[in-house]
Design a protein around this motif. Structure first.
Motif, short mmCIF file in Angstrom:
data_model
loop_
_atom_site.label_atom_id
_atom_site.label_comp_id
_atom_site.label_asym_id
_atom_site.label_seq_id
_atom_site.Cartn_x
_atom_site.Cartn_y
_atom_site.Cartn_z
N ARG A 162 -8.50 4.08 2.50
CA ARG A 162 -9.42 3.02 2.06
C ARG A 162 -8.71 1.67 2.00
O ARG A 162 -9.21 0.67 2.52
CB ARG A 162 -10.01 3.37 0.70
CG ARG A 162 -10.89 2.28 0.10
CD ARG A 162 -11.50 2.70 -1.22
NE ARG A 162 -10.51 3.11 -2.19
CZ ARG A 162 -9.75 2.29 -2.91
NH1 ARG A 162 -9.85 0.97 -2.73
NH2 ARG A 162 -8.89 2.76 -3.78
N LYS A 163 -7.52 1.64 1.39
CA LYS A 163 -6.78 0.38 1.27
C LYS A 163 -6.34 -0.15 2.63
O LYS A 163 -6.39 -1.36 2.89
CB LYS A 163 -5.58 0.57 0.35
CG LYS A 163 -5.95 0.78 -1.12
CD LYS A 163 -4.70 0.91 -1.98
CE LYS A 163 -5.07 1.03 -3.46
NZ LYS A 163 -3.86 1.16 -4.32
N THR B 53 -7.22 7.34 -0.83
CA THR B 53 -6.94 6.01 -1.37
C THR B 53 -6.16 5.19 -0.36
O THR B 53 -6.43 4.00 -0.14
CB THR B 53 -6.15 6.12 -2.69
OG1 THR B 53 -6.89 6.92 -3.61
CG2 THR B 53 -5.90 4.75 -3.30
N GLU C 237 -9.33 -1.60 4.50
CA GLU C 237 -9.71 -2.90 3.95
C GLU C 237 -8.79 -4.00 4.45
O GLU C 237 -9.24 -5.10 4.80
CB GLU C 237 -9.69 -2.84 2.42
CG GLU C 237 -10.82 -2.02 1.82
CD GLU C 237 -10.66 -1.81 0.33
OE1 GLU C 237 -9.59 -2.23 -0.22
OE2 GLU C 237 -11.55 -1.22 -0.30
N LYS C 238 -7.48 -3.72 4.48
CA LYS C 238 -6.52 -4.72 4.94
C LYS C 238 -6.71 -5.04 6.42
O LYS C 238 -6.67 -6.20 6.83
CB LYS C 238 -5.10 -4.22 4.68
CG LYS C 238 -4.01 -5.14 5.22
CD LYS C 238 -4.11 -6.55 4.64
CE LYS C 238 -3.06 -7.48 5.25
NZ LYS C 238 -3.25 -8.88 4.79
N ILE D 104 0.88 -1.17 0.00
CA ILE D 104 0.00 0.00 0.00
C ILE D 104 0.91 1.23 0.00
O ILE D 104 1.57 1.50 1.01
CB ILE D 104 -0.93 0.04 1.23
CG1 ILE D 104 -1.81 -1.21 1.27
CG2 ILE D 104 -1.80 1.30 1.19
CD1 ILE D 104 -2.74 -1.27 2.48
#
Length: 368
Positions: free
Chosen positions: A355-356, A352, A359-360, A184
């Motif tokens: 968000r990533k 961004t 999610e992880k 990321i």
């Protein structure tokens, strides 16, 4: 859910602190644990009302200026934090933050900027630049770094999930810790829109002026091209040395306010970058203003610059190679699409990143 965020040290507001800022936005109730906190008052706004816990190193003699000298004590210090009351431990680590102690019911996610650079593949460079490459002090330093390496590998077992900031660092994590990671990229401040400025006939580089950034090579390259202008922005221990090195066509401006930096990034013909970085935020900032990048083609830069679309690479970390790359850049017949370059930089927008990361972490909590 109680969240602890572990950060190596709070002394300047730089790239790792941009990551910390986004983590705090994701978890408004999180508590911060860090070895030392000497962050100036004017740089603390992103910390908000978060509680900051420091280690015993905070109170040691001359820690404010020489906290790095306490490297041998850092593994002990980071292990003293009591994190037993937290469900999620999120470390942002480029030194020892990942070494905190956690239990089997806790989830530890590590955002790894890099395994400790100066203890692993950069040890020879670190010892040389610190004047510790020979003699008794060198022997002592090597023994300490050997101990740090053993501790670093052992504590990797306490991390449930690794996140790397680039594919370059993912390979380093695999080689050093024998662990896989997801990539990321770190967050980069992106302007709302391209400013309405005209391109000018100069090149720019911006960096902290320390040895591994290799600003000296960029200056040497432009010294040999007196008909081309270079502007160098940034401060650091090598500032006066760089000013003395520069010929009249090279302007070393030192530290500049953000608006001045952005103006130069937006007007420049290209951004020149000679470091082998773990990621490299400055080249992305340049691309955000639609400016193509001329960079040394190794390290994290390969994740952020697209050859022939948003920039070009040179193969060797030498003034000669930089000079050849600038000449080739000027001779190419292609037209750089500044809006396309700027759109590419949106991939590294802070939203961004959040968000990533969210999610992880959600996946990690579901599969603990």
């Amino acid at each position: 859910m109680r969240v602890a965020i572990i950060h190596d040290w709070l002394t300047v507001n730089a790239g790792a602190e941009k990551v910390l800022k986004q983590m705090l936005l994701l978890y408004p109730q999180a508590e911060i644990f860090t070895l030392v906190d000497f962050l100036p008052e004017e740089d603390r706004s992103f910390l908000g009302s978060h509680k900051v816990h420091t280690s015993f190193i905070q109170k040691l003699p001359r820690a404010h200026k020489s906290y790095r000298n306490y490297l041998p004590l850092m593994p002990l210090a980071i292990e003293q934090f009591d994190l037993s009351g937290f469900d999620l431990v999120l470390s942002s680590s480029y030194a020892v933050a990942k070494g905190v102690l956690t239990g089997p019911d806790q989830v530890h996610v590590c955002y790894c900027h890099s395994p400790i650079r100066y203890a692993w593949d950069l040890q020879p460079q670190y010892l040389r630049e610190s004047g510790l490459d020979r003699g008794l002090k060198s022997a002592i330093a090597r023994i300490i770094l050997s101990y740090i390496r053993m501790w670093d590998v052992r504590t990797a077992n306490g991390v449930d999930h690794f996140i790397a900031n680039s594919t370059f660092i993912a390979r380093r994590i695999r080689k050093v810790y024998g662990r896989e990671s997801v990539v990321i990229p770190p967050p980069v401040d992106i302007p709302e829109a391209l400013p309405a400025v005209a391109r000018k006939d100069y090149y720019v580089t911006a960096s902290r002026l320390v040895p591994y950034k290799r600003i000296d090579l960029i200056i040497e390259a432009f010294n040999r091209m007196p008909d081309r202008k270079l502007i160098v922005i940034g401060s650091g221990p090598m500032l006066e040395q760089m000013r003395q090195l520069a010929k009249p066509n090279v302007s070393v401006l030192g530290y500049q306010p953000q608006e001045v930096l952005e103006k130069h990034l937006a007007e420049a013909r290209a951004f020149v970058f000679a470091a082998e970085e773990d990621f490299g935020i400055a080249p992305v900032e340049a691309q955000a203003f639609g400016t193509p990048v001329i960079a040394f083609g190794k390290g994290g830069i390969l994740d952020s610059v697209i050859e022939g679309e948003t920039g070009t690479f040179f193969a060797e970390q030498t003034a000669k190679s930089i000079r050849a790359a600038v000449v080739e850049f000027e001779q190419t017949s292609m037209e750089w699409d500044h809006e396309k370059i700027s759109r590419h930089a949106l991939e590294f927008h802070p939203e961004t990143f959040r968000r990533k990361l969210a999610e992880k972490i959600k996946s990690a909590l579901q599969h603990k």
